[in-house]
Write a protein that holds these residues in place. Structure first.
Motif, mmCIF file in Angstrom:
data_model
loop_
_atom_site.group_PDB
_atom_site.id
_atom_site.type_symbol
_atom_site.label_atom_id
_atom_site.label_comp_id
_atom_site.label_asym_id
_atom_site.label_seq_id
_atom_site.Cartn_x
_atom_site.Cartn_y
_atom_site.Cartn_z
ATOM 1 N N GLU A 104 21.010 -86.127 -71.849
ATOM 2 C CA GLU A 104 19.671 -86.718 -71.838
ATOM 3 C C GLU A 104 18.733 -85.967 -72.775
ATOM 4 O O GLU A 104 19.163 -85.325 -73.721
ATOM 5 N N GLY A 105 17.438 -86.058 -72.480
ATOM 6 C CA GLY A 105 16.441 -85.400 -73.309
ATOM 7 C C GLY A 105 15.507 -86.399 -73.951
ATOM 8 O O GLY A 105 15.795 -87.594 -74.034
ATOM 9 N N SER A 106 14.380 -85.912 -74.418
ATOM 10 C CA SER A 106 13.414 -86.790 -75.090
ATOM 11 C C SER A 106 13.672 -86.869 -76.587
ATOM 12 O O SER A 106 13.080 -87.703 -77.279
ATOM 13 N N ASN A 107 14.557 -86.006 -77.076
ATOM 14 C CA ASN A 107 14.957 -86.065 -78.479
ATOM 15 C C ASN A 107 16.316 -85.395 -78.634
ATOM 16 O O ASN A 107 16.715 -84.583 -77.792
ATOM 17 N N PRO A 108 17.056 -85.740 -79.682
ATOM 18 C CA PRO A 108 18.391 -85.175 -79.874
ATOM 19 C C PRO A 108 18.369 -83.650 -79.923
ATOM 20 O O PRO A 108 17.506 -83.044 -80.548
ATOM 21 N N GLY A 109 19.324 -83.043 -79.229
ATOM 22 C CA GLY A 109 19.455 -81.599 -79.221
ATOM 23 C C GLY A 109 18.711 -80.899 -78.104
ATOM 24 O O GLY A 109 18.960 -79.722 -77.841
ATOM 25 N N GLU A 110 17.813 -81.621 -77.428
ATOM 26 C CA GLU A 110 17.068 -81.000 -76.330
ATOM 27 C C GLU A 110 17.985 -80.683 -75.158
ATOM 28 O O GLU A 110 17.808 -79.695 -74.463
ATOM 29 N N ASP A 111 18.979 -81.541 -74.953
ATOM 30 C CA ASP A 111 19.942 -81.327 -73.879
ATOM 31 C C ASP A 111 21.340 -81.289 -74.478
ATOM 32 O O ASP A 111 21.609 -81.906 -75.505
ATOM 33 N N TYR A 112 22.231 -80.538 -73.820
ATOM 34 C CA TYR A 112 23.640 -80.516 -74.205
ATOM 35 C C TYR A 112 24.432 -79.956 -73.023
ATOM 36 O O TYR A 112 23.876 -79.278 -72.151
ATOM 37 N N PRO A 113 25.723 -80.261 -72.944
ATOM 38 C CA PRO A 113 26.530 -79.757 -71.832
ATOM 39 C C PRO A 113 26.957 -78.319 -72.068
ATOM 40 O O PRO A 113 27.714 -78.029 -72.997
ATOM 41 N N VAL A 114 26.458 -77.430 -71.237
ATOM 42 C CA VAL A 114 26.814 -76.012 -71.336
ATOM 43 C C VAL A 114 28.293 -75.847 -70.994
ATOM 44 O O VAL A 114 28.774 -76.359 -69.983
ATOM 45 N N GLY A 115 29.010 -75.138 -71.854
ATOM 46 C CA GLY A 115 30.436 -74.907 -71.654
ATOM 47 C C GLY A 115 31.317 -75.747 -72.549
ATOM 48 O O GLY A 115 32.532 -75.531 -72.602
ATOM 49 N N TYR A 116 30.714 -76.704 -73.252
ATOM 50 C CA TYR A 116 31.491 -77.535 -74.163
ATOM 51 C C TYR A 116 31.359 -77.008 -75.581
ATOM 52 O O TYR A 116 30.243 -76.812 -76.085
ATOM 53 N N GLU A 117 32.486 -76.763 -76.212
ATOM 54 C CA GLU A 117 32.480 -76.263 -77.582
ATOM 55 C C GLU A 117 32.651 -77.442 -78.529
ATOM 56 O O GLU A 117 33.750 -77.957 -78.715
ATOM 57 N N GLY A 118 31.573 -77.847 -79.094
ATOM 58 C CA GLY A 118 31.591 -79.002 -79.977
ATOM 59 C C GLY A 118 30.224 -79.657 -79.968
ATOM 60 O O GLY A 118 29.370 -79.343 -79.137
ATOM 61 N N THR A 119 30.013 -80.548 -80.877
ATOM 62 C CA THR A 119 28.724 -81.233 -80.954
ATOM 63 C C THR A 119 28.709 -82.438 -80.033
ATOM 64 O O THR A 119 29.736 -83.082 -79.809
ATOM 65 N N THR A 120 27.538 -82.713 -79.496
ATOM 66 C CA THR A 120 27.364 -83.889 -78.647
ATOM 67 C C THR A 120 26.099 -84.612 -79.079
ATOM 68 O O THR A 120 25.250 -84.059 -79.777
ATOM 69 N N GLN A 121 25.982 -85.848 -78.643
ATOM 70 C CA GLN A 121 24.794 -86.632 -78.925
ATOM 71 C C GLN A 121 24.257 -87.204 -77.626
ATOM 72 O O GLN A 121 24.967 -87.254 -76.610
ATOM 73 N N MET A 122 23.007 -87.617 -77.638
ATOM 74 C CA MET A 122 22.407 -88.209 -76.460
ATOM 75 C C MET A 122 23.236 -89.419 -76.021
ATOM 76 O O MET A 122 23.608 -90.255 -76.839
ATOM 77 N N GLY A 123 23.545 -89.460 -74.722
ATOM 78 C CA GLY A 123 24.335 -90.557 -74.183
ATOM 79 C C GLY A 123 25.795 -90.231 -73.961
ATOM 80 O O GLY A 123 26.459 -90.914 -73.182
ATOM 81 N N ASP A 124 26.321 -89.191 -74.634
ATOM 82 C CA ASP A 124 27.707 -88.788 -74.370
ATOM 83 C C ASP A 124 27.844 -88.411 -72.895
ATOM 84 O O ASP A 124 26.965 -87.755 -72.329
ATOM 85 N N TYR A 125 28.948 -88.788 -72.283
ATOM 86 C CA TYR A 125 29.169 -88.492 -70.865
ATOM 87 C C TYR A 125 29.977 -87.206 -70.726
ATOM 88 O O TYR A 125 31.064 -87.081 -71.294
ATOM 89 N N PHE A 126 29.449 -86.249 -69.962
ATOM 90 C CA PHE A 126 30.161 -85.001 -69.737
ATOM 91 C C PHE A 126 30.502 -84.841 -68.259
ATOM 92 O O PHE A 126 29.785 -85.285 -67.377
ATOM 93 N N ARG A 127 31.635 -84.171 -68.011
ATOM 94 C CA ARG A 127 32.148 -83.995 -66.649
ATOM 95 C C ARG A 127 31.415 -82.858 -65.957
ATOM 96 O O ARG A 127 31.536 -81.700 -66.344
ATOM 97 N N PHE A 128 30.679 -83.193 -64.905
ATOM 98 C CA PHE A 128 29.896 -82.214 -64.159
ATOM 99 C C PHE A 128 30.653 -81.702 -62.939
ATOM 100 O O PHE A 128 30.835 -80.493 -62.773
ATOM 101 N N LEU A 129 31.115 -82.583 -62.078
ATOM 102 C CA LEU A 129 31.813 -82.179 -60.857
ATOM 103 C C LEU A 129 33.251 -82.679 -60.853
ATOM 104 O O LEU A 129 33.528 -83.826 -61.227
ATOM 105 N N VAL A 130 34.146 -81.806 -60.397
ATOM 106 C CA VAL A 130 35.575 -82.113 -60.329
ATOM 107 C C VAL A 130 36.038 -81.965 -58.885
ATOM 108 O O VAL A 130 35.882 -80.888 -58.290
#
Length: 202
Positions: free
Chosen positions: A128-154
């Motif tokens: 999420e975020g109000s602009n690109p780069g404001e949010d990202y999934p901590v622990g993922y090595e790689g670039t992401t964009q707004m809207g990408d789905y990341f795994r939070f709970l397993v």
């Protein structure tokens, strides 16, 4: 109003939650956080918003219609990737895990972590975020964009389509490619490739 139909596009201010099954039949709750796309196969369903509302009420045990809930899985959970924006005040996985456990003890079936512990579902969030780069999934090595789905709970014990009442199963998007145990990040631009069809069983 940007209602859910085949012409819908993600936009700021509206969060949608949908449901997916991977190639092994495991279930994930997908929270788009405004910017995540939804599969076209899902958007083609007539009155899809009512269907998703019924599915959400069911998993949160708030349904006035479908109140025969499956037995608790009584499993465990782990935190995988987490939102930099949401947890920026304490970006530590151990701290987040303890906080989630406390939420579960306090809120029970109304807590996010209950989806993993007792419902047996993975939980993915859109970046999420109000602009690109404001949010990202901590622990993922790689670039992401707004809207990408990341795994939070397993979860450790897994839900299946059978955990939903038969009338709700048609609202589950299915994949023959994705494996929720392995795929931590889903490129939002490929959502229709990952989930091209809906569950069509009995």
């Amino acid at each position: 109003m940007n209602s859910l139909n085949i012409d819908w596009v993600p936009e700021f201010g509206t969060i949608h939650t949908w449901f997916a099954a991977d190639k092994h039949g495991r279930i994930a709750v997908m929270v788009n956080n405004c910017f995540g796309d939804l599969p076209r196969a899902l958007l083609q369903i007539t009155d899809v918003e009512s269907l998703l509302e019924n599915m959400n009420e069911f998993i949160w045990e708030e349904s006035p219609i479908f109140d025969a809930y499956p037995e608790n899985k009584n499993g465990a959970f782990s935190v995988d990737l987490f939102s930099h924006l949401r947890f920026r005040s304490h970006p530590d996985k151990a701290h987040i895990t303890e906080e989630l456990k406390q939420d579960w003890q306090r809120l029970g079936s109304q807590s996010d972590v209950n989806l993993a512990i007792n419902k047996g579902m993975f939980l993915y969030f859109g970046v999420e975020g109000s602009n690109p780069g404001e949010d990202y999934p901590v622990g993922y090595e790689g670039t992401t964009q707004m809207g990408d789905y990341f795994r939070f709970l397993v979860p450790t014990v897994f839900a299946s389509v059978d955990d939903f009442p038969q009338p709700l199963r048609r609202g589950i998007a299915v994949s023959t490619i994705i494996d929720f145990e392995k795929d931590r990040l889903l490129d939002n631009r490929q959502i229709n490739t990952w989930f091209p069809a809906m569950f069509a069983g009995h």
